[in-house]
Scaffold this motif. Structure first.
Motif, PDB file in Angstrom:
ATOM      1  N   VAL A 121      14.345  -1.135  -6.764  1.00  0.00           N
ATOM      2  CA  VAL A 121      13.783  -2.435  -6.410  1.00  0.00           C
ATOM      3  C   VAL A 121      14.706  -3.515  -6.959  1.00  0.00           C
ATOM      4  O   VAL A 121      14.921  -3.590  -8.174  1.00  0.00           O
ATOM      5  N   LEU A 142      13.903   0.084   3.722  1.00  0.00           N
ATOM      6  CA  LEU A 142      12.843   1.048   3.407  1.00  0.00           C
ATOM      7  C   LEU A 142      13.103   2.356   4.159  1.00  0.00           C
ATOM      8  O   LEU A 142      13.114   2.373   5.395  1.00  0.00           O
ATOM      9  N   CYS A 143      13.326   3.428   3.409  1.00  0.00           N
ATOM     10  CA  CYS A 143      13.546   4.758   4.001  1.00  0.00           C
ATOM     11  C   CYS A 143      12.480   5.705   3.470  1.00  0.00           C
ATOM     12  O   CYS A 143      12.543   6.105   2.305  1.00  0.00           O
ATOM     13  N   PRO A 144      11.487   6.060   4.315  1.00  0.00           N
ATOM     14  CA  PRO A 144      10.457   6.988   3.845  1.00  0.00           C
ATOM     15  C   PRO A 144      11.082   8.278   3.299  1.00  0.00           C
ATOM     16  O   PRO A 144      12.132   8.712   3.780  1.00  0.00           O
ATOM     17  N   ARG A 145      10.404   8.855   2.299  1.00  0.00           N
ATOM     18  CA  ARG A 145      10.800  10.127   1.676  1.00  0.00           C
ATOM     19  C   ARG A 145      12.030  10.001   0.783  1.00  0.00           C
ATOM     20  O   ARG A 145      12.648  10.999   0.448  1.00  0.00           O
ATOM     21  N   THR A 146      12.397   8.764   0.394  1.00  0.00           N
ATOM     22  CA  THR A 146      13.517   8.600  -0.546  1.00  0.00           C
ATOM     23  C   THR A 146      13.063   7.724  -1.710  1.00  0.00           C
ATOM     24  O   THR A 146      11.970   7.155  -1.686  1.00  0.00           O
ATOM     25  N   SER A 147      13.943   7.621  -2.721  1.00  0.00           N
ATOM     26  CA  SER A 147      13.699   6.718  -3.848  1.00  0.00           C
ATOM     27  C   SER A 147      14.447   5.416  -3.621  1.00  0.00           C
ATOM     28  O   SER A 147      15.574   5.431  -3.118  1.00  0.00           O
ATOM     29  N   HIS A 148      13.814   4.302  -4.002  1.00  0.00           N
ATOM     30  CA  HIS A 148      14.404   2.977  -3.810  1.00  0.00           C
ATOM     31  C   HIS A 148      14.535   2.278  -5.148  1.00  0.00           C
ATOM     32  O   HIS A 148      13.591   2.286  -5.941  1.00  0.00           O
ATOM     33  N   VAL A 153       6.564  -4.410   0.330  1.00  0.00           N
ATOM     34  CA  VAL A 153       7.971  -4.030   0.242  1.00  0.00           C
ATOM     35  C   VAL A 153       8.708  -4.745   1.368  1.00  0.00           C
ATOM     36  O   VAL A 153       8.410  -4.522   2.547  1.00  0.00           O
ATOM     37  N   ALA A 169      11.396  -8.029  -8.159  1.00  0.00           N
ATOM     38  CA  ALA A 169       9.946  -7.780  -8.198  1.00  0.00           C
ATOM     39  C   ALA A 169       9.271  -9.090  -8.578  1.00  0.00           C
ATOM     40  O   ALA A 169       9.586  -9.672  -9.624  1.00  0.00           O
ATOM     41  N   THR A 212       6.335  -4.102   4.532  1.00  0.00           N
ATOM     42  CA  THR A 212       5.418  -2.966   4.555  1.00  0.00           C
ATOM     43  C   THR A 212       4.466  -3.148   3.384  1.00  0.00           C
ATOM     44  O   THR A 212       4.910  -3.396   2.261  1.00  0.00           O
ATOM     45  N   VAL A 237       0.999  -4.178  -3.006  1.00  0.00           N
ATOM     46  CA  VAL A 237       2.457  -4.077  -3.083  1.00  0.00           C
ATOM     47  C   VAL A 237       3.019  -4.313  -1.687  1.00  0.00           C
ATOM     48  O   VAL A 237       2.631  -3.629  -0.739  1.00  0.00           O
ATOM     49  N   TYR A 294       8.213  -6.441  -3.601  1.00  0.00           N
ATOM     50  CA  TYR A 294       9.443  -5.731  -3.951  1.00  0.00           C
ATOM     51  C   TYR A 294      10.489  -5.993  -2.872  1.00  0.00           C
ATOM     52  O   TYR A 294      10.225  -5.782  -1.690  1.00  0.00           O
TER      53      TYR A 294
END
Lengths: 311, 311
Positions: free
Chosen positions: B28, B20-26, B94, B31, B103, B92, B15
């Protein structure tokens, strides 16, 4: 009959990891897969309430096959999904055991051709004729015009069905002129769509653009609703920790069930807040905590604020 | 013929996200999906060198079908994968456009039953009879005994094939007694397996436990190799930025190709360092930069350190 529409159906994959550390490799402890997309989640919540629904939308490819296989395991759902050539999208949610936080990766979805869209609108028109309520939820896959929901709202209305629209951005704005009966943005989506941070003012703007009723979800603060007849605030009795991603889908399910039964505010708002709150402790969207729902149904506070905001 | 074994074959999903920000929606952006697992990546690199290979291992379920479909698109690979009932794993990765960092999330893989393992070992025994070199790479799926590679090393040796083993932890330690011709841990895996941070001392320990040759990869520092005849250090001419995950697989591919041609150190080490380095600039494991490989083949430095470490 309640018809739920998921134009960008997904396979929702949930990974449990000890702790998400960017730039490292993670061993996934548990991997769960299930059919998702907002409309599918609405149908799941309806199933948990013991209510059947018809699921339509677009699916394709090997991921689409997994979505349909999983839907078959949900009681009360009739699969009327329309096939497309592209592969349906996957979403990956990484849940950290360390703090319970979720990090989400959403694929864009398959490209839908004009012929596929035409095949869908034909199927939708015939399904809508048997529907009392139609829910239209989520993002549009690539290839669809941004007024796709406007077209479906008009078709549903001509068929005599009530429409509940839960989307954001251009697909929301472009659908308002078609007169959806209910739109349910969350507070951030409402502000983004209108450029206005005042919930009551922004909701009034959506009504002025064509929405019948506007229901705004504000996370743990509950709902604000404005209809042709008045405005209300409804709040849960307590704040809950957990995963808020399914709360909006549970809210739409409660609104759809209430409208199908001919209920109106404030009763339907009480149900919507209780069911939304009951979704928060569950780790995946589409699930609700039945005990919590029963307990909250009588404990939600609903405040009539008609006089304060006479829009 | 080179036979590559991937007991825990995977569908590698990559992806692309802005950051990449932990605790958020991304959302993509891109893919990509392709067949993976270390042994499959080795076969891909061999294909890039214009060398055919036979791919065996275990695959199953809808993900297994996607793996096999993708393998069919790689020139020179013959698919001799053995089916299992469980669904093959997905990985996966990222990749952040912001900084290029990756990651990774690795699923554990399907549970393999004793009957499925027996079916595999039968197929392996017959394939090994036609192999000059067998590569055994990667983790074991759940259900397999930790001495699975020991069994395969013995079978391959009885069939007259040379074995190259690239794994870590108990599957590595449990295979040493069977006498693999070459083991290729990276420096971290070597230290974890032996509890010893000194590369030469730890490699000598693996030889004492039964490995013929030990080749240790140390990222941009290149390789350390110790054989019955001596010890060498081989280093690339420059440090490269990129994705190091495919470098180990490229190294194994170079060792397998060299052994199949009857080559020995230091020549085979030069090839292994050049091909490993040529994998680093490529975003996905299994790819190599052909120009860089050609340039590096003549520029790798190999130092004979036999006298310094007489283990």
């Amino acid at each position: 009959m309640i018809l739920t529409v998921t134009l960008n159906a997904a396979l929702d994959v949930t990974y449990g990891v000890d702790r998400l550390c960017p730039r490292t490799s993670h061993r996934v402890g548990t991997a769960h897969r299930r059919a998702g997309g907002k409309g599918v989640n609405v149908a799941r919540v309806l199933s948990a309430l013991g209510r059947g629904s018809v699921v339509t939308g677009l699916v394709g490819g090997p991921t689409g096959t997994l979505i349909r296989d999983d839907l078959r395991t949900v009681p009360g759902i009739r699969d009327e999904l329309v096939p497309v050539r592209g592969d349906s999208r996957q979403t990956v949610t990484v849940v950290s055991h360390h703090d319970g936080d979720a990090t989400v990766f959403n694929e864009g979805g398959p490209h839908v051709t004009p012929d596929e869209w035409r095949a869908f609108t034909d199927r939708f028109a015939s399904l809508a004729r048997h529907a009392r309520v139609v829910t239209l939820c989520g993002s549009l896959p690539p290839g669809l015009p941004s007024d796709a929901y406007a077209h479906l709202v008009r078709t549903a209305r001509e068929a005599g069905a009530v429409t509940v629209l839960d989307t954001s951005g251009p697909p929301l704005l472009d659908a308002l002129g078609a007169g959806p009966d209910v739109v349910k943005p969350n507070a951030a989506e409402l502000a983004a769509a209108t450029g206005c941070d005042d919930v009551a003012g922004a909701a009034a703007r959506l009504r002025a653009l064509g929405a019948g009723t506007v229901v705004v979800s504000s996370g743990p603060d509950g709902l604000y609703a404005v209809t042709p007849d008045g405005a209300w605030r409804a709040a849960p009795p307590e704040r809950l920790a957990g995963n808020p991603t399914g709360a909006g889908d549970a809210c739409v399910a409660a609104l759809a069930a209430g409208l199908a039964d001919g209920r109106r505010p404030p009763g339907v708002l009480r149900e919507a807040v209780a069911l939304s709150a009951a979704a928060v402790p569950r780790p995946v969207a589409g699930d609700v905590d039945a005990d919590l729902y029963r307990r909250f149904r009588t404990a939600v506070t609903v405040e009539d604020i008609h006089a304060a905001h006479p829009h």
